[in-house]
Design a protein around this motif. Sequence first.
Motif, PDB file in Angstrom:
ATOM      1  N   ARG A  80      11.616   5.978   5.555  1.00  0.00           N
ATOM      2  CA  ARG A  80      11.692   6.051   4.181  1.00  0.00           C
ATOM      3  C   ARG A  80      12.352   4.780   3.698  1.00  0.00           C
ATOM      4  O   ARG A  80      11.995   4.418   2.550  1.00  0.00           O
ATOM      5  CB  ARG A  80      12.920   7.065   4.118  1.00  0.00           C
ATOM      6  CG  ARG A  80      12.465   8.580   4.429  1.00  0.00           C
ATOM      7  CD  ARG A  80      13.346   9.513   3.505  1.00  0.00           C
ATOM      8  NE  ARG A  80      14.909   9.273   4.142  1.00  0.00           N
ATOM      9  CZ  ARG A  80      15.253   9.742   5.286  1.00  0.00           C
ATOM     10  NH1 ARG A  80      14.915  10.549   6.008  1.00  0.00           N
ATOM     11  NH2 ARG A  80      16.663   9.702   5.574  1.00  0.00           N
ATOM     12  N   ALA A  81      12.994   3.921   4.596  1.00  0.00           N
ATOM     13  CA  ALA A  81      13.496   2.616   3.865  1.00  0.00           C
ATOM     14  C   ALA A  81      12.401   1.764   3.697  1.00  0.00           C
ATOM     15  O   ALA A  81      12.506   0.868   2.669  1.00  0.00           O
ATOM     16  CB  ALA A  81      14.418   1.908   5.207  1.00  0.00           C
ATOM     17  N   HIS A  82      11.349   1.857   4.450  1.00  0.00           N
ATOM     18  CA  HIS A  82      10.109   1.031   4.035  1.00  0.00           C
ATOM     19  C   HIS A  82       9.247   1.565   2.686  1.00  0.00           C
ATOM     20  O   HIS A  82       8.201   1.029   2.375  1.00  0.00           O
ATOM     21  CB  HIS A  82       9.275   0.633   5.000  1.00  0.00           C
ATOM     22  CG  HIS A  82       9.798   0.236   6.353  1.00  0.00           C
ATOM     23  ND1 HIS A  82      10.258  -1.020   6.085  1.00  0.00           N
ATOM     24  CD2 HIS A  82      10.055   0.519   7.493  1.00  0.00           C
ATOM     25  CE1 HIS A  82      10.737  -1.493   7.307  1.00  0.00           C
ATOM     26  NE2 HIS A  82      10.321  -0.579   8.358  1.00  0.00           N
ATOM     27  N   GLY A  83      10.031   2.675   2.193  1.00  0.00           N
ATOM     28  CA  GLY A  83       9.262   3.096   1.099  1.00  0.00           C
ATOM     29  C   GLY A  83       8.339   4.093   1.004  1.00  0.00           C
ATOM     30  O   GLY A  83       7.467   4.712   0.183  1.00  0.00           O
ATOM     31  N   ALA A  84       7.906   4.691   2.332  1.00  0.00           N
ATOM     32  CA  ALA A  84       6.907   5.427   2.554  1.00  0.00           C
ATOM     33  C   ALA A  84       7.344   6.948   2.272  1.00  0.00           C
ATOM     34  O   ALA A  84       8.552   7.120   2.554  1.00  0.00           O
ATOM     35  CB  ALA A  84       6.450   5.371   3.935  1.00  0.00           C
ATOM     36  N   ARG A  85       6.465   7.735   2.110  1.00  0.00           N
ATOM     37  CA  ARG A  85       6.714   9.238   1.748  1.00  0.00           C
ATOM     38  C   ARG A  85       6.689   9.886   3.030  1.00  0.00           C
ATOM     39  O   ARG A  85       5.772   9.730   3.718  1.00  0.00           O
ATOM     40  CB  ARG A  85       5.678   9.977   0.856  1.00  0.00           C
ATOM     41  CG  ARG A  85       5.841  11.559   0.619  1.00  0.00           C
ATOM     42  CD  ARG A  85       4.534  12.083  -0.280  1.00  0.00           C
ATOM     43  NE  ARG A  85       4.698  13.301  -0.432  1.00  0.00           N
ATOM     44  CZ  ARG A  85       3.644  13.948  -0.896  1.00  0.00           C
ATOM     45  NH1 ARG A  85       2.511  13.324  -1.126  1.00  0.00           N
ATOM     46  NH2 ARG A  85       3.680  15.444  -0.820  1.00  0.00           N
ATOM     47  N   LEU A  86       7.494  10.948   3.212  1.00  0.00           N
ATOM     48  CA  LEU A  86       7.596  11.602   4.551  1.00  0.00           C
ATOM     49  C   LEU A  86       7.443  12.978   4.561  1.00  0.00           C
ATOM     50  O   LEU A  86       8.041  13.447   3.532  1.00  0.00           O
ATOM     51  CB  LEU A  86       9.203  11.400   5.109  1.00  0.00           C
ATOM     52  CG  LEU A  86       9.782  11.605   6.579  1.00  0.00           C
ATOM     53  CD1 LEU A  86       8.929  10.727   7.391  1.00  0.00           C
ATOM     54  CD2 LEU A  86      11.205  11.762   6.650  1.00  0.00           C
TER      55      LEU A  86
ATOM     56  N   LEU B  28       0.831  -1.080   0.042  1.00  0.00           N
ATOM     57  CA  LEU B  28      -0.016   0.108  -0.104  1.00  0.00           C
ATOM     58  C   LEU B  28       0.817   1.331   0.009  1.00  0.00           C
ATOM     59  O   LEU B  28       1.807   1.305   0.804  1.00  0.00           O
ATOM     60  CB  LEU B  28      -0.952  -0.047   1.261  1.00  0.00           C
ATOM     61  CG  LEU B  28      -1.865  -1.048   1.434  1.00  0.00           C
ATOM     62  CD1 LEU B  28      -2.481  -1.056   2.755  1.00  0.00           C
ATOM     63  CD2 LEU B  28      -3.061  -0.830   0.194  1.00  0.00           C
ATOM     64  N   PRO B  29       0.595   2.273  -0.902  1.00  0.00           N
ATOM     65  CA  PRO B  29       1.232   3.771  -0.690  1.00  0.00           C
ATOM     66  C   PRO B  29       0.916   4.230   0.491  1.00  0.00           C
ATOM     67  O   PRO B  29       0.005   4.330   1.061  1.00  0.00           O
ATOM     68  CB  PRO B  29       0.541   4.324  -1.996  1.00  0.00           C
ATOM     69  CG  PRO B  29      -0.581   3.858  -2.147  1.00  0.00           C
ATOM     70  CD  PRO B  29      -0.753   2.256  -1.791  1.00  0.00           C
ATOM     71  N   CYS B  30       1.781   4.784   1.162  1.00  0.00           N
ATOM     72  CA  CYS B  30       2.073   5.319   2.620  1.00  0.00           C
ATOM     73  C   CYS B  30       2.718   6.693   2.502  1.00  0.00           C
ATOM     74  O   CYS B  30       3.675   6.814   2.392  1.00  0.00           O
ATOM     75  CB  CYS B  30       2.366   4.226   3.376  1.00  0.00           C
ATOM     76  SG  CYS B  30       2.334   4.965   5.196  1.00  0.00           S
ATOM     77  N   THR B  31       1.977   7.652   3.267  1.00  0.00           N
ATOM     78  CA  THR B  31       2.446   8.955   3.667  1.00  0.00           C
ATOM     79  C   THR B  31       2.587   9.015   5.176  1.00  0.00           C
ATOM     80  O   THR B  31       1.448   8.943   5.700  1.00  0.00           O
ATOM     81  CB  THR B  31       1.968  10.059   3.068  1.00  0.00           C
ATOM     82  OG1 THR B  31       1.881   9.976   1.647  1.00  0.00           O
ATOM     83  CG2 THR B  31       2.392  11.336   3.392  1.00  0.00           C
ATOM     84  N   VAL B  32       3.802   9.262   5.695  1.00  0.00           N
ATOM     85  CA  VAL B  32       3.801   9.642   7.229  1.00  0.00           C
ATOM     86  C   VAL B  32       4.199  11.009   7.583  1.00  0.00           C
ATOM     87  O   VAL B  32       5.262  11.528   7.067  1.00  0.00           O
ATOM     88  CB  VAL B  32       4.738   8.314   7.813  1.00  0.00           C
ATOM     89  CG1 VAL B  32       4.970   8.854   9.515  1.00  0.00           C
ATOM     90  CG2 VAL B  32       4.336   7.193   7.443  1.00  0.00           C
ATOM     91  N   TYR B  33       3.247  11.530   8.333  1.00  0.00           N
ATOM     92  CA  TYR B  33       3.483  12.869   9.094  1.00  0.00           C
ATOM     93  C   TYR B  33       4.424  12.807  10.242  1.00  0.00           C
ATOM     94  O   TYR B  33       4.008  12.134  11.104  1.00  0.00           O
ATOM     95  CB  TYR B  33       2.484  13.780   9.004  1.00  0.00           C
ATOM     96  CG  TYR B  33       1.554  14.130   7.662  1.00  0.00           C
ATOM     97  CD1 TYR B  33       1.527  15.253   7.046  1.00  0.00           C
ATOM     98  CD2 TYR B  33       1.052  12.969   6.993  1.00  0.00           C
ATOM     99  CE1 TYR B  33       0.969  15.617   6.137  1.00  0.00           C
ATOM    100  CE2 TYR B  33       0.442  13.370   5.758  1.00  0.00           C
ATOM    101  CZ  TYR B  33       0.491  14.644   5.124  1.00  0.00           C
ATOM    102  OH  TYR B  33      -0.292  15.068   4.115  1.00  0.00           O
ATOM    103  N   VAL B  34       5.581  13.614  10.281  1.00  0.00           N
ATOM    104  CA  VAL B  34       6.347  13.446  11.513  1.00  0.00           C
ATOM    105  C   VAL B  34       6.697  14.925  11.949  1.00  0.00           C
ATOM    106  O   VAL B  34       6.990  15.841  11.054  1.00  0.00           O
ATOM    107  CB  VAL B  34       7.628  12.538  11.448  1.00  0.00           C
ATOM    108  CG1 VAL B  34       7.172  11.315  11.134  1.00  0.00           C
ATOM    109  CG2 VAL B  34       8.318  13.451  10.283  1.00  0.00           C
TER     110      VAL B  34
END
Length: 424
Positions: free
Chosen positions: A154-160, A135-141
């Motif tokens: 990022r290593a898992h391919g998520a957009r940060l 699944l495409p994923c974006t993580v807000y931090v």
Amino acid sequence: MTTMYVCPADGTRSPVASLAWCCPVCRGPWDLDFEASAVPLKSLSSRVDSLWRYEEALPLAAPVTTLGEGRTPLVALTPSVAAKLDFLMPTLSFKDRGAVMLAELARRLGPERVIADSSGNAGTAIAAYCARAGLPCTVYVPEATSPKKTEQIRAHGARLERVPGDREATARAARAAADEPGTFYASHVHNPYFLHGTKTYVYELWEDLGGRLPETLVGPVGNGTLLLGAALAIAELSAHGLIGARPALIAVQAEAVSPLATAFRAGAEELLAPAGSAPTLAEGIAIPNPPRARQILRAVRASGGTFRTVTEDQLRAAQLDLASRGLFVESTAVACWAAVRDGTDGADGIHGADGTDGPDATDRAGRADGAGHTGLRTVVPLCGAGAKTGLAPAAGTGGANGTAGAGGPSGAGGRAGTGGPSAP
């Protein structure tokens, strides 16, 4: 039958498939209209060795996204206090328990995108399990999130997405994005599937202790996802007659950011006011305005438990003490041990950590695995690995959020790896 979300505040209901991330009336978090069946203790030994073995108690079954999460060991710290090593999860924190539920649910619902917000560990877990689910994923931090945690995301391919400001600013940015059509908000705070994952922490204790629970369960509380999961499991086990007395819940907050502890001591049912943001080594639980505050306060009171707060010096000392016992955990994850290791009030059944003046060298040889649990009274969770943060800096030598800078300490025995330590 359609599985429904239900608002604990006003009773509003919504189908899970609707992707509604919060109650449309009050904008509060959801509970889940789900009734667990009794888990057969004697049948568990032949089942899969992961949290999915408690299938009767879970709202999802036959997962695709699993990484073998759960079944973490219980190790003695003293004759009466044991630590559950949830930092041995696939992404090195307890958040995997809930993240696998959210990712598996998202996989079945098929949204266009998944988003999450986090101070680090939850975002890492969501990114990993979304990668597993394809699944495409974006993580807000928050912009100050530690480099090691953002690297793992990022290593898992998520957009940060880095958000200026504190943890609350990050949550607001994610919630705005969550309102976009086709978005699954993998919120470890608002989505109740996460709590049905974290409750397996208690089911594992119940199994490992032969069908009972300790007198006291200690839990770190920011948004309260582990404590509320624990309360959910205790209620289910009690309802099915699978335990006798319910354990007291001891909630731990950093003294620097402790709005729930303040409300509890004032006898309030809600927060008196959101706490101000303040630097603390326990950044992972530094939540000024937890959305499930009312539920957390109610759960602690109903259990006969209490709140404790810990200082920055107590956090530093507890991390070093655990490291000297072979357990290197991040600075947020030591909060529970910091709260009980030198306790003296005895009001909740915890005198020192073990009913004496504190641990000694003979305690360190003890073990809580196998069948020898008869003296166990208290369990503390160790929720995140020290490799995520490194060793907390000495007072006056680094940031209070757990960073020590490039020249600061790199962890107990240099185990934090390269790149320097990072905040929880």
